[in-house]
Design an enzyme around this catalytic site. Structure first.
Site, PDB file in Angstrom:
ATOM      1  N   LYS A 189      -7.396  -0.500   9.955  1.00  0.00           N
ATOM      2  CA  LYS A 189      -8.734  -0.754  10.506  1.00  0.00           C
ATOM      3  C   LYS A 189      -8.685  -1.263  11.940  1.00  0.00           C
ATOM      4  O   LYS A 189      -9.530  -0.937  12.759  1.00  0.00           O
ATOM      5  CB  LYS A 189      -9.512  -1.706   9.617  1.00  0.00           C
ATOM      6  CG  LYS A 189      -8.809  -3.006   9.343  1.00  0.00           C
ATOM      7  CD  LYS A 189      -9.227  -3.606   8.013  1.00  0.00           C
ATOM      8  CE  LYS A 189      -8.410  -2.965   6.926  1.00  0.00           C
ATOM      9  NZ  LYS A 189      -8.434  -3.578   5.620  1.00  0.00           N
ATOM     10  N   VAL A 233       0.834  -1.207   0.000  1.00  0.00           N
ATOM     11  CA  VAL A 233       0.000   0.000   0.000  1.00  0.00           C
ATOM     12  C   VAL A 233       0.867   1.254   0.000  1.00  0.00           C
ATOM     13  O   VAL A 233       0.613   2.201  -0.758  1.00  0.00           O
ATOM     14  CB  VAL A 233      -0.978   0.006   1.194  1.00  0.00           C
ATOM     15  CG1 VAL A 233      -1.749   1.329   1.246  1.00  0.00           C
ATOM     16  CG2 VAL A 233      -1.955  -1.162   1.095  1.00  0.00           C
ATOM     17  N   VAL A 264     -11.730   1.087   5.646  1.00  0.00           N
ATOM     18  CA  VAL A 264     -12.971   0.364   5.396  1.00  0.00           C
ATOM     19  C   VAL A 264     -13.191   0.168   3.898  1.00  0.00           C
ATOM     20  O   VAL A 264     -13.274   1.138   3.145  1.00  0.00           O
ATOM     21  CB  VAL A 264     -14.191   1.107   5.982  1.00  0.00           C
ATOM     22  CG1 VAL A 264     -15.459   0.287   5.761  1.00  0.00           C
ATOM     23  CG2 VAL A 264     -13.996   1.407   7.450  1.00  0.00           C
ATOM     24  N   ASP A 268     -11.520  -9.260  10.527  1.00  0.00           N
ATOM     25  CA  ASP A 268     -11.299  -8.113   9.639  1.00  0.00           C
ATOM     26  C   ASP A 268     -12.623  -7.416   9.324  1.00  0.00           C
ATOM     27  O   ASP A 268     -12.726  -6.191   9.386  1.00  0.00           O
ATOM     28  CB  ASP A 268     -10.621  -8.623   8.350  1.00  0.00           C
ATOM     29  CG  ASP A 268     -10.483  -7.538   7.307  1.00  0.00           C
ATOM     30  OD1 ASP A 268      -9.613  -6.658   7.490  1.00  0.00           O
ATOM     31  OD2 ASP A 268     -11.241  -7.555   6.327  1.00  0.00           O
ATOM     32  N   GLY A 297     -11.478  -0.789   1.277  1.00  0.00           N
ATOM     33  CA  GLY A 297     -10.482  -0.434   0.266  1.00  0.00           C
ATOM     34  C   GLY A 297     -10.787   0.844  -0.487  1.00  0.00           C
ATOM     35  O   GLY A 297     -10.870   1.919   0.098  1.00  0.00           O
ATOM     36  N   LYS A 349     -14.112  -3.429  10.377  1.00  0.00           N
ATOM     37  CA  LYS A 349     -14.737  -2.473   9.469  1.00  0.00           C
ATOM     38  C   LYS A 349     -16.165  -2.145   9.915  1.00  0.00           C
ATOM     39  O   LYS A 349     -16.597  -0.990   9.876  1.00  0.00           O
ATOM     40  CB  LYS A 349     -14.739  -3.038   8.047  1.00  0.00           C
ATOM     41  CG  LYS A 349     -13.334  -3.268   7.485  1.00  0.00           C
ATOM     42  CD  LYS A 349     -13.402  -4.057   6.174  1.00  0.00           C
ATOM     43  CE  LYS A 349     -12.037  -4.419   5.642  1.00  0.00           C
ATOM     44  NZ  LYS A 349     -12.101  -5.386   4.524  1.00  0.00           N
TER      45      LYS A 349
END
Lengths: 436, 436
Positions: B107, B15, B134, B203, B136, B207
């Site tokens: 997140k 990223v 949240v 995960d 992408g 979110k």
């Protein structure tokens, strides 16, 4: 808590009443989220004494709506009058000239005069916001202006007219014809008594021009949208499309092309297309809108929701009011007006794609040979061809074909070669086939 | 043109490299849209000399990432380190304490410490932004914080984990089992070597907790999310669901309930659900994320796109940077922290719904009677039941049922009555059936 945001409301149709109802119903929430009270101080509409189902007594009534823009006790004018010019435009100009923020749901006005109004608002340092002008309650203007702002957008496209989508998806579900389905849509309130604006694609073209300006940093160019509606789509086309693995949708699409000389040109089109059943837009049924943006880093983004109606449109109008209350103003089209310029219009002819073609022909020998010869002469390669057996003696025969990937110009050329032939009982229909 | 926005980047994984690439590729566009140059001045990561496919030489290198927050030449710290605590949290706290804006894709950190960090940022008058935390590249934080801000949200729900959705939709397409599909997803890079975080629902729960805080004005309460993953979903469940008209999706869902005494409580759940094939979420396949928000005026809004990956996540990080460059700061969770409070957790038991139940039982007489008696005793009414013929002598038999609309508590009670029974070869699986 900061000072209230003082609002003047012009236009008290269903959307205007919806805004009043929203501001009342969600008042506590709006105060918490925007940090300010949202207070309507004055309203105006053509008829004063009409029952709108909302109480207007707390608000000052103004007969001449242009006066709303002059009031000292108003921070924002909300224009819900409609019409690209006339009183709406006069009010908008006057509001901005008086340093008031302007919120509008008027897609026609923004499509025709967006560049002028944005430049004026930026000069005045005030807000011009029009979330409600595109795709009703879907916050797609914000999504493109801000949420996807890090991306170069390759293409923006979508289902931008709820009435047309209602008609097409109903035809798909029932097998009924266009006229019959339109009449039913009118009975149920999904189409206006005069539906031309929706079914001819004008409404979608307004929205597309606005989206394209935001995505591509070009001045809004509504006149540059080539536009074809859904009136010529038949039940048989939808059935053929289904057999081939597609549904028919009215798609507005805009993208850029870079010329060899470094110039950039903008192609904007509204027309019925064949959408693969695996594509997200194929699942959009009823009076729903959906917008796809293809960003160079985000990839494909989809935004979907109700494209019209009092509640959704009011939701978008008040989202703009919240932005203004929070002090979030910014350039209306993302890039400052001074840096936007009219962009040349791209030619569609050299674009390549697969095309669906449908002919209705007299049932007599030689017609198929005439059509296929024209295709050959224009360099159109036929991928598949379905000729429907005639229903009755001497009746109309329907021939549907899919042309292989190739220049659109060739297809247009083939249709020109066939123009004027007395073999056809109606003008041929061609529809672009969308990729996955 | 205003001063450049000076950025420090902590974390140079895929990223981080994506953000560097985006700022370079789209530099002209970003300058036009934000009115400022976006300039990375300093970077930090664990290993300095690793090939990341991007040129780091223009940026100052800092070994101790906490130092990024102390630099005078930095306006914004971008935290891409990951982990709910440790260096990421230390950096975030220090950046805010130094009056720097903070942008994070983390997140876990926002789910665990969002309330504290937001309060600190608001006190400091600086920005805390986490669009990339949240879903992408989907600008859903902005859509809810701003675009849909006029609405009281009834429910927020969606497909929040790409890995789980990839696995479930692949199982659906191939008929393969969970273990086999997971292994394939790992080979193809859609699942981590240690996939627990994704497939156990953690995960998605991170979110969901963030989305719920924005929608409902409650302090982020990750610990309040009840969470069940997809590891127990079998190929047979997906086949049964298909027969019944559903697909299986891992759904995170949050909504509010108002108690008789005026209190409001928040229910947050992540679990596999049966989604009707006509629902927009049923068409979401592969590693895609999609979020549905139901507003009291907007109606149902859907936001869909890539939920992870370098490009989409970088798109979201840079959208936050554009907001900051434009001076759009605002309360991180929409409502100012001072007005948010911990919200009591709602009990799920009295919620009503239809439930899918699947039992794997030993193939011997009386087992069906045992199960149906437990249902009867718990007040669960059976709408349909499918018992699959045994595959082999003495093998496992699969019984799937759908319980009529009724309190979830009753289903739980039935499962408790059956607990410990030696008739079952594996614990029963229950999945909620979503409405249209």
């Amino acid at each position: 808590m900061a000072e209230p945001l003082r609002i003047a409301l012009a236009g008290l149709g269903t959307v205007g009443a919806g805004v009043i109802r929203l501001l009342e119903t969600n008042a506590a929430l709006l105060r918490a989220r925007s940090g300010r009270e949202m207070r309507i101080v004055a309203v105006s509409a053509r008829e004063r004494h009409k029952d709108r189902g909302v109480d207007l007594s707390p608000f000052a009534w103004v007969d001449d709506m242009a006066e709303l823009a002059a009031r000292d006790d108003v921070d924002v004018v909300v224009e819900l009058v409609g019409g690209s010019d006339g009183p709406a435009l006069a009010l908008a100009r006057k509001a901005i000239a008086s340093d008031k923020a302007l919120v509008t749901a008027n897609k026609a006005m923004v499509a025709h005069h967006g560049a002028e109004l944005a430049a004026a608002a930026e000069r005045a340092g005030t807000a011009l916001k029009f979330e409600a002008a595109v795709a009703g309650g879907i916050p797609v203007v914000k999504a493109l202006r801000e949420g996807a702002a890090a991306n170069a957008i390759g293409r923006i496209y979508g289902i931008l007219n709820g009435t047309s989508n209602y008609i097409l998806s109903t035809m798909e579900a029932t097998g009924a014809g266009f006229g019959e389905t339109l009449a039913e849509a009118q009975r149920k309130g999904f189409a206006e008594a005069d539906p031309a604006f929706d079914i001819e694609g004008t409404d979608a073209a307004h929205k597309l021009a606005i989206l394209a300006a935001i995505c591509f940093g070009a001045e809004v160019d509504f006149a540059g949208v080539t536009c074809e509606g859904i009136t010529r789509v038949r039940a048989e086309d939808i059935a053929r499309a289904d057999t081939l693995g597609y549904v028919v949708r009215l798609i507005g699409m805009a993208d850029l092309e870079a010329g060899d000389d470094g110039t950039t040109a903008l192609l904007q089109r509204v027309r019925p297309c064949l959408v693969p059943k695996g594509h997200p837009l194929a699942h959009v049924t009823g009076a729903t809108n959906a917008v796809v943006a293809e960003g160079n880093f985000s990839g494909r983004l989809l935004f979907q929701g109700a494209g019209a109606g009092a509640g959704p449109t009011a939701s978008a109008v008040v989202a703009d009011l919240i932005d203004i209350a929070r002090g979030e103003i910014g350039a209306p089209f993302s890039i400052p007006s001074a840096e936007m310029a009219p962009m040349p219009r791209a030619e569609a002819g050299h674009r390549t794609g697969r095309t669906y073609l449908r002919f209705t022909v007299a049932d007599r020998p030689g017609v198929l040979a005439e059509m296929t010869a024209a295709m050959r002469d224009a360099g159109v390669s036929i991928e598949s061809l379905i000729q429907q057996g005639r229903q009755e003696e001497g009746g109309e025969v329907l021939v549907a074909m899919v042309a292989h990937e190739g220049p659109e110009r060739n297809v247009q050329h083939a249709l020109e070669l066939l123009r004027g032939s007395d073999s056809f009982t109606a003008p041929p229909l061609s529809m672009q086939i969308l990729g996955d």
